[in-house]
Design a protein around this motif. Structure first.
Motif, PDB file in Angstrom:
ATOM      1  N   ILE A  69       1.720 -14.108   9.708  1.00 32.46           N
ATOM      2  CA  ILE A  69       1.319 -13.639   8.547  1.00 32.46           C
ATOM      3  C   ILE A  69       0.561 -12.492   8.373  1.00 32.46           C
ATOM      4  N   LEU A  70      -0.308 -12.549   9.788  1.00 33.11           N
ATOM      5  CA  LEU A  70      -1.377 -11.488   9.201  1.00 33.11           C
ATOM      6  C   LEU A  70      -0.764  -9.800   9.206  1.00 33.11           C
ATOM      7  N   ALA A  71       0.893  -9.572  10.150  1.00 35.75           N
ATOM      8  CA  ALA A  71       1.087  -9.418  10.295  1.00 35.75           C
ATOM      9  C   ALA A  71       2.597  -8.863   9.044  1.00 35.75           C
ATOM     10  N   GLU A  72       2.453  -9.767   8.278  1.00 38.26           N
ATOM     11  CA  GLU A  72       3.104  -9.928   6.946  1.00 38.26           C
ATOM     12  C   GLU A  72       2.745  -9.153   5.939  1.00 38.26           C
ATOM     13  N   LEU A  73       1.287  -9.932   5.400  1.00 35.93           N
ATOM     14  CA  LEU A  73       0.081  -9.672   4.954  1.00 35.93           C
ATOM     15  C   LEU A  73      -0.174  -8.072   4.851  1.00 35.93           C
ATOM     16  N   CYS A  74      -0.260  -7.226   6.350  1.00 36.58           N
ATOM     17  CA  CYS A  74      -0.753  -6.154   6.200  1.00 36.58           C
ATOM     18  C   CYS A  74       0.525  -5.302   5.659  1.00 36.58           C
ATOM     19  N   ARG A  75       1.734  -5.617   5.877  1.00 35.55           N
ATOM     20  CA  ARG A  75       2.727  -4.702   5.472  1.00 35.55           C
ATOM     21  C   ARG A  75       2.640  -4.729   3.936  1.00 35.55           C
ATOM     22  N   ASP A  76       2.443  -5.994   3.241  1.00 33.46           N
ATOM     23  CA  ASP A  76       2.587  -6.409   1.603  1.00 33.46           C
ATOM     24  C   ASP A  76       1.607  -5.553   1.267  1.00 33.46           C
ATOM     25  N   VAL A  77       0.643  -5.251   2.148  1.00 31.97           N
ATOM     26  CA  VAL A  77      -1.312  -4.451   1.423  1.00 31.97           C
ATOM     27  C   VAL A  77      -0.625  -3.139   1.865  1.00 31.97           C
ATOM     28  N   LEU A  78       0.168  -2.734   2.647  1.00 32.47           N
ATOM     29  CA  LEU A  78       0.516  -0.994   3.118  1.00 32.47           C
ATOM     30  C   LEU A  78       1.537  -0.815   1.333  1.00 32.47           C
ATOM     31  N   LEU A  79       2.468  -1.874   1.238  1.00 35.76           N
ATOM     32  CA  LEU A  79       3.744  -1.745   0.658  1.00 35.76           C
ATOM     33  C   LEU A  79       3.001  -1.691  -0.838  1.00 35.76           C
TER      34      LEU A  79
END
Length: 208
Positions: A34-44
């Motif tokens: 979930i943290l990896a997905e959260l980081c991806r969304d922040v970067l997007l």
């Protein structure tokens, strides 16, 4: 905790926003996937490829895995990650440098640190591109915003419309200081959605 190591020689964490340490504690408790997905969304989001990071969706995902975090805590984690990735992009640091600086604060556990480093190694170069970095540095400043409620009595297709609308006037100062005023109209549902998005953006920008 943050502050045990001098920040004077750090390229990224030169200043730390209020609530950063508590937010990192939340990040440390988020499951790795979930943290990896959260980081991806922040970067997007920082690449202007995502309008906002959906706090409600991530809060629900954490509830499903029985992680006891409030929506405010999730928003704090998003704020902290936004601050970190934006600062890293402006400073143009590598994943190794970013990881070393975060580790030096003594606030991060190994799992969350590995995730942040991996996502920065994967997408950081795109965020550090001259065009994207220039966009982040050259965002205009909202100077004034006014709205008024009106009633559309008729239109080309309907003589007796009687439909309420909201007229918005926004004044923005560009990086050179020149003021630009834009006026537009929205239906009530559009205005309600706009209001929701503005609140979410304000929460993120408080620590960015």
């Amino acid at each position: 905790m943050v502050g045990q190591r001098s920040l004077e020689n750090m390229a990224v964490l030169q200043t730390i926003p209020e609530g950063f340490t508590i937010a990192v504690e939340t990040i440390n408790g988020i499951p790795q996937d979930i943290l990896a997905e959260l980081c991806r969304d922040v970067l997007l989001f920082l690449q202007y490829r995502l309008g906002t990071v959906n706090v409600g969706d991530f809060h629900s995902k954490l509830e499903n895995v029985e992680s006891n975090f409030s929506k405010d805590a999730v928003q704090g984690a998003i704020n902290a990650l936004t601050f970190i990735f934006r600062s890293a992009a402006i400073a143009k640091v590598s994943a190794d440098v970013l990881g070393r600086e975060l580790k030096g604060t003594l606030a991060w556990n190994d799992t969350s640190l590995t995730v942040v480093k991996h996502l920065w190694a994967e997408q950081g170069q795109t965020l550090m591109s001259s065009e994207t970095a220039q966009q982040m540095l050259n965002i205009g400043q909202l100077v004034d915003m006014e709205w008024k409620l009106g009633l559309a009595l008729s239109s080309d297709s309907c003589r007796s419309l009687n439909s309420p609308y909201v007229a918005m006037t926004m004044t923005v100062a560009d990086p050179s200081g020149h003021h630009i005023t834009r006026t537009f109209e929205m239906t009530i549902p559009e205005f309600q959605n706009f209001h929701k998005q503005m609140k979410e953006m304000a929460s993120i920008l408080e620590t960015v």
